[in-house]
Enzyme design. Structure first.
Site, PDB file in Angstrom:
ATOM      1  N   GLY A  18       0.772  -1.242   0.000  1.00  0.00           N
ATOM      2  CA  GLY A  18       0.000   0.000   0.000  1.00  0.00           C
ATOM      3  C   GLY A  18       0.796   1.280   0.000  1.00  0.00           C
ATOM      4  CG  HIS A  19       0.871   3.211   2.729  1.00  0.00           C
ATOM      5  ND1 HIS A  19      -0.312   3.809   3.071  1.00  0.00           N
ATOM      6  CD2 HIS A  19       0.992   2.157   3.565  1.00  0.00           C
ATOM      7  CE1 HIS A  19      -0.871   3.159   4.060  1.00  0.00           C
ATOM      8  NE2 HIS A  19      -0.095   2.145   4.396  1.00  0.00           N
ATOM      9  CG  LEU A  20       5.179   5.403   3.245  1.00  0.00           C
ATOM     10  CD1 LEU A  20       4.806   5.737   4.682  1.00  0.00           C
ATOM     11  CD2 LEU A  20       5.993   6.530   2.637  1.00  0.00           C
TER      12      LEU A  20
END
Length: 269
Positions: A182-184
């Site tokens: 999803g992210h990072l």
């Protein structure tokens, strides 16, 4: 191996096509194949022309042949075809297939503020959002959400119903259907099974400090993968906690999980 615990090798998708479908796509009448072989089309030419009856690997294992049984007396040794035995062999096959794409096939939507430098296959219902940068050839399945603001690098294959989100980098990896990064996060030279969820900040390491080939444990023995860059192998349904760090060559078995901030130094089973 985590991935082969839940599916047969011939049922594994390479570039979003099952290995068995790659075999059928050759459409050569009378050709028989080892179900676990990755086959180069150019090496099947001499077989179909009758110059040899059997294509074998360096160990003499038959990969493809004409007739009821392989004929070792009338064989040619493969240079580009090989047997898929371990998960890192899947990466090799995917590199050859996705890296060899020569045209784009876009059925989904690409935002005008996305940048694509390479050939991309994008499935129906998928969206590439603003700020996405794709460098090299990439295959993306149906109903995926890519971005915003992520970086996809060449020879990556992403299955159906996946989300690759903000500030995520994916490099030279296979990601199966229903998986979310999803992210990072960073995923490099890795294979992620179905319905995996990487918590924010999950990072895979793929390079040894000494630059030597990665080794990974198989049945209690360290095996040389032959790869200078090799990340992790993640089975179906794995969830990682935020800020998980995964050492190179580690394997997470189906249904396992990590805690926030965990450092994965050994296989998780």
């Amino acid at each position: 191996m985590p991935l082969f615990a839940t599916r047969n090798i011939e049922d594994f998708p390479i570039g979003n096509l099952l290995l068995s479908e790659h075999h059928r796509a050759f459409g050569i009448e009378g050709l028989r194949t080892h179900p676990h072989a990755w086959l180069s089309a150019e090496e099947l030419g001499p077989l179909s022309s009758g110059a040899a009856a059997t294509l074998v690997d360096g160990k003499g294992t038959p990969l493809a042949w004409f007739g009821e049984y392989p004929d070792p007396a009338k064989s040619v040794t493969a240079a580009k075809s090989f047997l898929i035995v371990n998960p890192w062999d899947l990466l090799r096959a995917n590199e050859l297939y996705v890296g060899g794409l020569s045209e784009a096939k876009v059925e989904g939507a690409v935002h005008p503020n996305a940048v694509i430098e390479g050939f991309v296959e994008l499935g129906a219902g998928s969206r590439i959002l603003p700020g996405v940068y794709i460098e090299g050839n990439v295959v993306i399945g149906a109903n995926c959400k890519i971005g915003p603001n992520c970086y996809l690098r060449g020879s990556t294959a992403i299955g159906d119903n996946c989300h690759i989100g903000n500030a995520v980098e994916i490099k030279n990896s296979l990601i199966l259907s229903g998986t979310n990064v999803g992210h990072l996060s960073y995923v490099g030279d890795s294979v992620l099974g179905e319905k995996v969820n990487f918590g924010a900040g999950t990072v895979t390491s793929n390079l040894r400090h000494d630059g030597k080939n990665h080794r990974t444990e198989v049945d209690g023995v360290l095996v040389d993968t032959g790869r200078r860059k090799f990340g992790c192998i993640v089975g179906d349904g794995v969830h990682t906690g935020i800020n998980t760090s995964i050492y190179p060559g580690r394997k997470l078995w189906p249904g396992t999980s990590t805690r926030p901030g965990e450092i994965v130094q050994r296989d998780v089973s």
